[in-house]
Structures are given as C-alpha cells and as structure tokens.
Design an enzyme around this catalytic site. Structure first.
Site, PDB file in Angstrom:
ATOM      1  CE  LYS A 141       4.092  25.753 -10.063  1.00 35.62           C
ATOM      2  NZ  LYS A 141       4.501  24.364 -10.378  1.00 35.62           N
ATOM      3  CD  GLU A 150       0.376  29.718  -3.382  1.00 31.54           C
ATOM      4  OE1 GLU A 150       0.348  30.964  -3.261  1.00 31.54           O
ATOM      5  OE2 GLU A 150       0.377  29.139  -4.478  1.00 31.54           O
ATOM      6  CB  SER A 181       5.134  21.467 -17.027  1.00 33.28           C
ATOM      7  OG  SER A 181       5.027  20.255 -16.308  1.00 33.28           O
TER       8      SER A 181
HETATM    9  C1  LIG Z   1       3.624  23.270 -10.401  1.00 29.38           C
HETATM   10  C2  LIG Z   1       3.873  22.381 -11.526  1.00 29.38           C
HETATM   11  C3  LIG Z   1       2.827  21.842 -12.294  1.00 29.38           C
HETATM   12  C4  LIG Z   1       1.382  22.058 -11.967  1.00 29.38           C
HETATM   13  O1  LIG Z   1       0.929  23.347 -12.054  1.00 29.38           O
HETATM   14  P1  LIG Z   1      -0.009  23.875 -13.242  1.00 29.38           P
HETATM   15  O2  LIG Z   1      -0.429  25.195 -12.757  1.00 29.38           O
HETATM   16  O3  LIG Z   1      -1.140  22.904 -13.393  1.00 29.38           O
HETATM   17  O4  LIG Z   1       0.833  23.926 -14.451  1.00 29.38           O
HETATM   18  C5  LIG Z   1       3.138  21.055 -13.385  1.00 29.38           C
HETATM   19  N1  LIG Z   1       4.423  20.787 -13.697  1.00 29.38           N
HETATM   20  C6  LIG Z   1       5.460  21.272 -12.990  1.00 29.38           C
HETATM   21  C7  LIG Z   1       6.844  20.934 -13.399  1.00 29.38           C
HETATM   22  C8  LIG Z   1       5.221  22.079 -11.876  1.00 29.38           C
HETATM   23  O5  LIG Z   1       6.255  22.545 -11.170  1.00 29.38           O
END
Ligand SMILES: *Cc1c(COP(=O)(O)O)cnc(C)c1O
Length: 400
Positions: free
Chosen positions: A93, A115, A381
């Site tokens: 993010k 948010e 992610s």
């Molecule tokens: C917020 C988040 C997501 C989901 O958000 P996307 O916009 O779909 O990427 C996925 N993995 C992690 C670690 C997150 O913090």
C-alpha cells in the site's frame, strides 16, 4: 508494446463500460482538477525523480523475488514470491500512498484524508503523511477500531488523527462515506487519498500507475533469475491494487496467465464471501461502475472474509474490464484453504504472509499441484504480523 496503457482508461476514466466518476457536480469538478494535476505534475521530471529516490531509500525497493524451494519440492511445480511484505510498513500500500501524498504536497494541500478498514491503508497513509509533514485525518469504523487495536496505535504514534465512524455497520463502507463527506467540506484545502484502485476517476488510474512498479520490477527480476517469464502470475483481489500492480508488468505477455484470487470466505452463499467479480453484477458504488455485490434493490450486500483487507462489495473497474476481455481469470480461495496456506508458507519457508496474501498463496499451491512443470509468481502483498493474534485465537496453531 501494445497501446493498452494509452487507451485505458479513456479521458473520462472508463475501462470499457466500467469506471467513470459518478459523483455530485461539485465533486466532479474537483476530481477533474486532481486528474489534470496528476497528468501535469505526476509526469514531471522533479516528481518522477523524487518518487524514484523515495522508493529506493525510504521504502527499500526493489523488493526481491524469491524462489520457494522447500514448498516447490514438496508440491511439484515452482512457486516464486514477489516480496511486497518487505516494502516499508509491511505491504504494497505504501507504493500508492507515497505517490498520492507527494501529489498533495506539490498541490499545496493542507491536509490529507483517508478511510481505513483493517487499518493497513491508514498506517500507510500515516507513514506517508509523516514523511511529507502533512496533517492526516483517517476515518475508521468503531467496530474496526476495536478489532484492529495495534494498527490504531501505529497510526496515532505516526501522528495521524483517527476519527471514529459511529453510524450504520460502523465498518469500511461507512468509513468511505464519512471520508468523502469530510473531503466535500473542504475540497480546496484537502485531498482524499483512496486505499485501492477504486473510487471515481482519476483514482483507479493513479493508484494503478503507482502500483505498476511491482509488476515492472518482478518481470525483470524473474527474467534475470530464470531466463524466462513465469507461466502464471497470481495475486489476491480486494479492491484490486496489489493485483493490478503485478498484472501490469505482464499484460502484454500473452503467454503468461494471470489469476486474480477472490475471497470465498465461508462459502458461496450471499453474505458469506466477498468475491465481487465471481458473484457480482455491474453496479455503481462509491462513485464508480464495476462488478458489485448488491441486493435486489441495488443496496450493497453484506460481505465477509477472514481477511479484513479483502471484504469489500466491489472491485476496481479495470478488473471488471480485464475479466470481460478474458485477459485475467478470477478464481477463489475460501477461509479454510487460505489458513492452510498461511501455515504452509510459514513453516516451509519461514515467511508469515498477510492473511490477504495467503489467498494468493493458496491458489499457487493448488496450481503447483496441478501443474508440476510450470512456474507461478505470487504477489505476496504483505506480511502477517498483524494477523497472528487473530489466527491463533480463532484457529489455534495448526491449519484447520
Ligand atoms: C489492503 C491489502 C490488500 C487488499 O487490497 P488490494 O487493493 O486488493 O490490493 C491485500 N493485501 C494486503 C497485505 C493488504 O494490506
């Protein structure tokens, strides 16, 4: 190179029939101003250079691509991870938050508004706001505040102002509504930084452009490591930012299969999952058109996932378009398979994944078992530190 990124979105923010800016007139003008500023500033030499330096020295990019030898040898197939868990603040993010808040700084905004659901976007925003020295208001549902205590403390330590949202279900949807409302009160002095590739134009485009770095790095790294491209790329899909980021690196490589993994939660019944592409239909929510999980009367359906970062009623409009084009295949992983993947990656590789990312790992495990000769690259992610208390409390120390 195809002209995909030139063509999509079009100048009104449409990916085919999806996207756009379905907002009140005054907000529409403001969105256009942000889009104009982004085209002007976001492509300028100074901005691009500064972002490049930030990525390298503050965020620690490029993040590595890692071959999961133990897991691959056990399952057959070859599983690789793009390690966004090693990006500063522990998830992908920050890639778009640094870009968005830097734009706010260049525009002379006095405040950034956001948010947050699970608190991940809030923490990334608070991090970026501290870096750029801009005050930051974060709207968060009361229910989420109680559930996500460590992230609330992180935001406060970083100097952000966490504002509880006390109406409705008191979770993510209401937090988005409240943040929009606050932004509408002062659109000149503030800027709303959305948490994914969702919302009205230009946000789905801007956030995608900032996340593209993940796919561009990963493609080059994978080629360097193996001399070829992966057979498949997988990423979890909530709003869709980490997935679009890694997919962007491979959209033109027609032989590389792309898989978006949606949360199937407790199962396929309405209210038990948040698989918006798989089970939704086109509709409008939060100012954009996309696949949406909605009731007969069009109101947003309750959604559920073990991963609070994935339980959203809609999905970025570009995903809806890539689905209709057949370029990305959307699949699902349920809570049970996800938890099993969470433990399997932790114990075989020494990497605790975010429970969101574990959805993509679950799919990669399935893929590896079915395709012993092929390779799959997963966008990991985020890291799982935030999830350990919840997992152990609800499921113990073994996969269910
Ligand atoms: C917020 C988040 C997501 C989901 O958000 P996307 O916009 O779909 O990427 C996925 N993995 C992690 C670690 C997150 O913090």
């Amino acid at each position: 190179m195809s002209t995909y990124f030139k063509d999509y979105p079009d100048k009104n923010g449409f990916f085919g029939p999806y996207g756009g800016a379905y907002v009140p007139e005054n907000l529409k003008a403001e969105m256009q101003k942000i889009a104009d500023a982004y085209y002007r500033i976001g492509k300028s030499h100074d901005y691009v250079q500064e972002l490049r330096q930030i990525r390298k020295h503050f965020q620690g990019r490029p993040t590595p691509v890692y071959y999961c030898r133990n897991l691959s040898e056990r399952l057959g197939g070859r599983i690789y991870l793009k390690r966004e868990d090693l990006n500063h603040s522990g998830a992908h993010k920050l890639n778009h938050c640094m870009g968005e808040v830097m734009l706010a700084k260049y525009l002379g905004k006095k405040k950034v508004i956001a948010e947050t659901g699970a608190g991940q976007h809030g923490v990334a925003m608070a991090t970026a706001a501290a870096y750029f020295g801009i005050p930051c208001d974060i709207y968060m549902g009361e229910v989420d505040i109680a559930k996500q205590h460590p992230n609330v403390l992180r935001m406060k330590i970083l100097g952000a102002n966490v504002i509880p949202v006390t109406h409705g279900q008191r979770t993510l949807k209401e937090a988005v509504d409240a943040a929009f409302e606050a932004y509408l009160k002062d659109p000149e002095g503030s800027i709303y930084c959305i948490g994914s590739v969702v919302g009205p134009h230009p946000f789905p485009m801007m956030v995608r452009d900032f996340q593209k770095v993940v796919g561009e790095e990963a493609r080059e790294q994978f080629l360097e490591m193996t001399g070829e491209l992966p057979d498949a790329v997988a990423a979890c899909v909530g709003g869709g930012s980490n997935s679009i980021g890694i997919f962007c690196g491979f959209l033109d490589d027609c032989d590389v299969k792309l898989y978006g993994v949606e949360p199937l939660g407790r199962g396929a019944n309405p209210g038990d999952h948040a698989a918006s592409v798989t089970y939704g239909r086109p509709g409008i929510l939060h100012g954009f058109k996309s696949y949406t999980l909605q009731e007969e009367d069009g109101s947003p359906m309750p959604v559920y996932s073990v991963a609070s970062g994935l339980d959203y009623q809609s999905v970025g409009p570009e995903h809806a378009w890539l689905h209709d084009q057949g370029r990305v295949e959307y699949v699902t992983a349920d809570d049970r398979e996800t938890l099993s993947a969470f433990f399997e990656l932790s114990r075989n590789e020494g990497i605790i994944p975010a429970i969101e990312s574990a959805h993509a790992v679950a799919y990669a495990i399935r893929y590896a078992k079915e395709h012993p000769r092929r390779s799959i690259l997963v966008n990991l992610s985020g890291r799982g530190d935030k999830d350990i208390d919840y997992v152990v409390e609800h499921f113990g120390l073994q996969a269910p």
